[in-house]
Design an enzyme around this catalytic site. Sequence first.
Site, PDB file in Angstrom:
ATOM      1  NE  ARG A   5      -2.755  -1.425   3.444  1.00 17.54           N
ATOM      2  CZ  ARG A   5      -3.190  -2.617   3.833  1.00 17.54           C
ATOM      3  NH1 ARG A   5      -3.979  -3.321   3.049  1.00 17.54           N
ATOM      4  NH2 ARG A   5      -2.833  -3.123   5.006  1.00 17.54           N
ATOM      5  CB  CYS A  61      -3.448 -13.801  -1.272  1.00 16.80           C
ATOM      6  SG  CYS A  61      -5.216 -14.009  -1.545  1.00 16.80           S
TER       7      CYS A  61
END
Length: 400
Positions: free
Chosen positions: A216, A344
């Site tokens: 992020r 993921c």
Amino acid sequence: MTKIYLRKGREESLLRFHPWVFSGAIGNIVGNPAEGELVEVYAADGSFMAVGHYQIGSIAVRVLSFDDSALKPDFYENALAKALEVRKAVCLTDPAKGTNCYRLVHGEGDNLPGLIIDWYDGVCVLQAHSVGMFRAKHQICEALRKIYGEQLKAVYDKSSGTAPFKAGLDLIDGYIYKAEGFCDDEQTVLENGHKFIVNWTEGQKTGFFLDQRENRALVGRYAKGRRVLNLFCYTGGFSIYALANGALSVESVDSSAKAMMMVDRNVKLNFDEETAARHTSLCCDAIDYVKAAPEGKWDLMIVDPPAFAKHRGVLKNALRAYQRLNAAAISKVAPGGLVFTYSCSQVVDKEAFALAVFSAAASVGRRVRILDRLNQPADHSVNIYHPEGEYLKGLLLYVE
């Protein structure tokens, strides 16, 4: 105590400190262990190898220690204290640095296979992925109280979606511990100076995806002056970083109405009305939305879908899904644009994921460069003897 003896020659993985014993490696079991019980593991010649939790399935024992320390009363306190020292070493435990949430225990990465604990400014959210850890949760809670002291406000068990459901466990989420006066199911935490509301009772996983913290921040570095699309946005983590760092506009897309409500709350929490006006929330299917959009609408795209493959049986279908999703993103990003794309899925390795993205780029006929390879942060550490723990992989793409 039950003793498990391995077949001849099957002790090699334990000699290399791999923390799993597979059922096919077992030659003999002396005793009748219940699932989740502590057992001792021996080589075929009778030499001691390890102590771990017994379980039914292909992974028969999850190793807690390669000595007898797992049999001692202070085992969890010592193990959690070591995990906390690692977080201190990577500068995650000082709120003055702008972050007060992190992963305390990452399963095998912290030599506690089957256990996840996330820290949210005084609240520990626990998830047991094995029967042994589920049955040890009260011991773990007491150990947390000892290592954190008065800093600890609550311990919440959220194992109903992670512990084996066939084991006959009482899988009801709830508090194991609450400090006097604590009565909240959510609170605001800080990550790199940004504020996020975390609800551990209703949110996905433990309430927030802590594994994307560094990624992020990287999005924030590239967001200035760009039109941003955040797909599968959940509670808007990437969106907040983009807005805070000067994105011209940010669109957050997720199919969950609850998630989109949390996105709006997080935007309001962090920004004034003028900045918040640059943000748009869209509750819809992410892939359909991208396919219907005009080409060149966005300069930066984040593609962070949920796990498409939770086991190897669906690996081929998952890789095709990654290819289709990334083809849609690469085809729509503006020339000179950036695509942050992730997987993921633990069973999808880096090479397979990169090949799926390569196939996506080739299928739409655009020239694409890999600027960076992305992964999970330090508090999601990987045991060097258990490379399977490296589950998060990503690519930063430049699309001509």
